[in-house]
Design a protein around this motif. Structure first.
Motif, PDB file in Angstrom:
ATOM      1  N   ARG A 102     -20.744 -13.930  22.983  1.00  0.00           N
ATOM      2  CA  ARG A 102     -21.975 -13.360  22.432  1.00  0.00           C
ATOM      3  C   ARG A 102     -23.206 -13.979  23.068  1.00  0.00           C
ATOM      4  O   ARG A 102     -24.129 -13.275  23.487  1.00  0.00           O
ATOM      5  N   ARG A 118     -15.618 -16.337  20.979  1.00  0.00           N
ATOM      6  CA  ARG A 118     -16.479 -15.311  20.387  1.00  0.00           C
ATOM      7  C   ARG A 118     -17.941 -15.714  20.472  1.00  0.00           C
ATOM      8  O   ARG A 118     -18.799 -14.918  20.864  1.00  0.00           O
ATOM      9  N   GLU A 141     -26.075 -12.283  25.575  1.00  0.00           N
ATOM     10  CA  GLU A 141     -27.502 -12.354  25.265  1.00  0.00           C
ATOM     11  C   GLU A 141     -28.290 -12.925  26.442  1.00  0.00           C
ATOM     12  O   GLU A 141     -29.345 -12.394  26.822  1.00  0.00           O
TER      13      GLU A 141
END
Length: 444
Positions: free
Chosen positions: A56, A52, A60
């Motif tokens: 993420r 996770r 980004e």
């Protein structure tokens, strides 16, 4: 698009193959030794917990890389587009420094992304090595206890490696999916932009009246680009066939906004902008009514190619005679005829080889060749001398008597040719009296 397409083609087969290998290998291990099967999966919980955070951060970084790439390309395009201006001001060093700064930012973002990828790779490898050591220790223990043979130990370790490899293959698909997700998001932003309004049925009805010309009418128009900051307020405007109507006013007061409203590129917050035929039938300005407009914007709009190719952009089947006639109306034939090749003479990029005034007259000739009922000239005569400017406007009205001509200008030198003059100032569009127009001419 290429990122999405390549991942879409390869994603499903890769998932199926990796998932099949993973399940098949796990059950082989589970059949021989339950404990060994679960030891082989020891890294899975840690990878799932970390996934996770990794996903993420990966998303980004990918977004930053794409945004930085877009900014760098914009800077490069603007620099080359304004290269003559940069050289004339002697600020090439400044732009060189700016380019190096952007390249440094681009390098930093990519290095950060690569470092993150390296760190996650090291984490996975270290975790895989630790699991391998646990599995190897378990096999040694079982071998010494006499529970398995050396051949079985080799089978366990090879199948464990195969299981870890299959699981890693499944996990490695995630970055590609994230890249596709980011790219798809950027494409979706473009796709979800507001669609232009089309009123095809009404426009087709107006096409029959195009020969007689159209009146452009604005009634009670309010417009703002940003809520609460009015550009146009409660304003009326009218321009009829066989008329030259001027829009004057200081820079930045809204003249070009008026042109954009007339073209239907933007729409009023309240009030209406309509096109009216000789019988009084009217249609709200929309994307389909642009066929009735010829538009000459500010600046040099020529492209590399021949004079004829530049003009035929708006009328592909135009004959040489029609092109020459348009050039004569725009007072451009005198210099085009002297160029080698005439209308087949070459222009460089952005009209290189012609002066600013000549490029403007070529742009006007292109608009004349389109022969639309309404002609919009947005500061399109700013590089012309006063005599030529007046002659061009006279020619247009004389040879195209049903044309509605709307001119935005800072110079009041042609105001005595206009049937009406509107001033745009303090968000209001007001019609000047003959005395006010005459005073503007005298003051100029």
């Amino acid at each position: 698009m290429s990122t999405i397409a390549s991942n879409a083609v390869s994603w499903l087969p890769n998932v199926i193959i990796a998932l099949y290998n993973f399940i098949a290998t796990f059950f082989v291990l589970f059949y021989y030794d339950h404990t060994m099967a679960f030891i082989a999966l020891l890294s899975a919980p840690f990878l799932l917990l970390a996934s996770r955070f990794i996903m993420r951060r990966n998303k980004e970084y990918r977004m930053k890389v794409l945004q930085m790439n877009s900014s760098l390309m914009t800077f490069e395009a603007e620099t080359f587009y304004n290269f003559d201006t940069i050289k004339s001001f002697g600020v090439a060093d400044h732009y060189s420094k700016g380019m190096r700064d952007w390249q440094e930012k681009y390098k930093k973002v990519n290095l950060d992304y690569n470092m993150f990828s390296i760190k996650t790779g090291i984490f996975s490898n270290v975790l895989g090595t630790m699991v391998y050591m646990v599995a190897f220790g378990y096999c040694i223990f079982q071998l010494l206890a006499g529970n398995i043979t050396y051949g079985t130990m080799t089978l366990f370790l090879s199948q464990r490696s195969q299981l870890s490899s299959s699981f890693s293959s499944l996990v490695s698909i995630i970055p590609g999916m994230l890249n596709s997700s980011v790219s798809a998001h950027r494409i979706r932003e473009l796709v979800e932009l507001p669609r232009e309004v089309h009123l095809t049925e009404e426009s087709e009805a107006m096409a029959k009246a195009a020969e007689e010309g159209f009146e452009v009418r604005m009634t009670g128009v309010d417009f703002s680009y940003v809520e609460g900051e009015q550009v146009i307020s409660g304003s009326d405007f009218v321009a009829r066939p066989n008329e030259i109507v001027a829009l004057v006013g200081p820079t930045g007061e809204g003249k070009t906004t008026m042109i954009r409203l007339i073209l239907g590129l933007i729409h009023p917050g309240s009030g209406e902008v309509t096109l009216v035929d000789r019988q009084g039938n009217q249609v709200e300005i929309n994307a389909d009514t642009r066929r009735y407009f010829s538009y000459v914007p500010q600046g040099n709009t020529m492209i590399s190619g021949t004079v004829a190719e530049n003009l035929r952009m708006v009328k592909e089947d135009a004959t040489d005679e029609e092109i020459i006639e348009a050039l004569k109306i725009a007072c451009a034939w005198d210099f085009v005829s002297k160029k080698e090749g005439g209308i087949n003479g070459k222009l460089g990029e952005r009209g290189r080889g012609f002066s600013g005034g000549q490029a403007q007259r070529l742009a006007i000739a292109r608009a004349v060749l389109r022969d639309a009922p309404v002609l919009l000239l947005d500061e399109a005569t700013s590089d012309l001398d006063i005599e030529t400017e007046r002659q061009v406007l006279r020619n247009i009205i004389r040879q195209r008597p049903n044309k509605t001509c709307i001119v935005t200008t800072h110079r009041p030198s042609v105001l005595n040719l206009c049937q009406r003059v509107y001033r745009v100032v303090d968000t209001h569009v007001t019609q000047l009296t003959e005395e006010e127009s005459a005073k503007m001419v005298m003051d100029f």
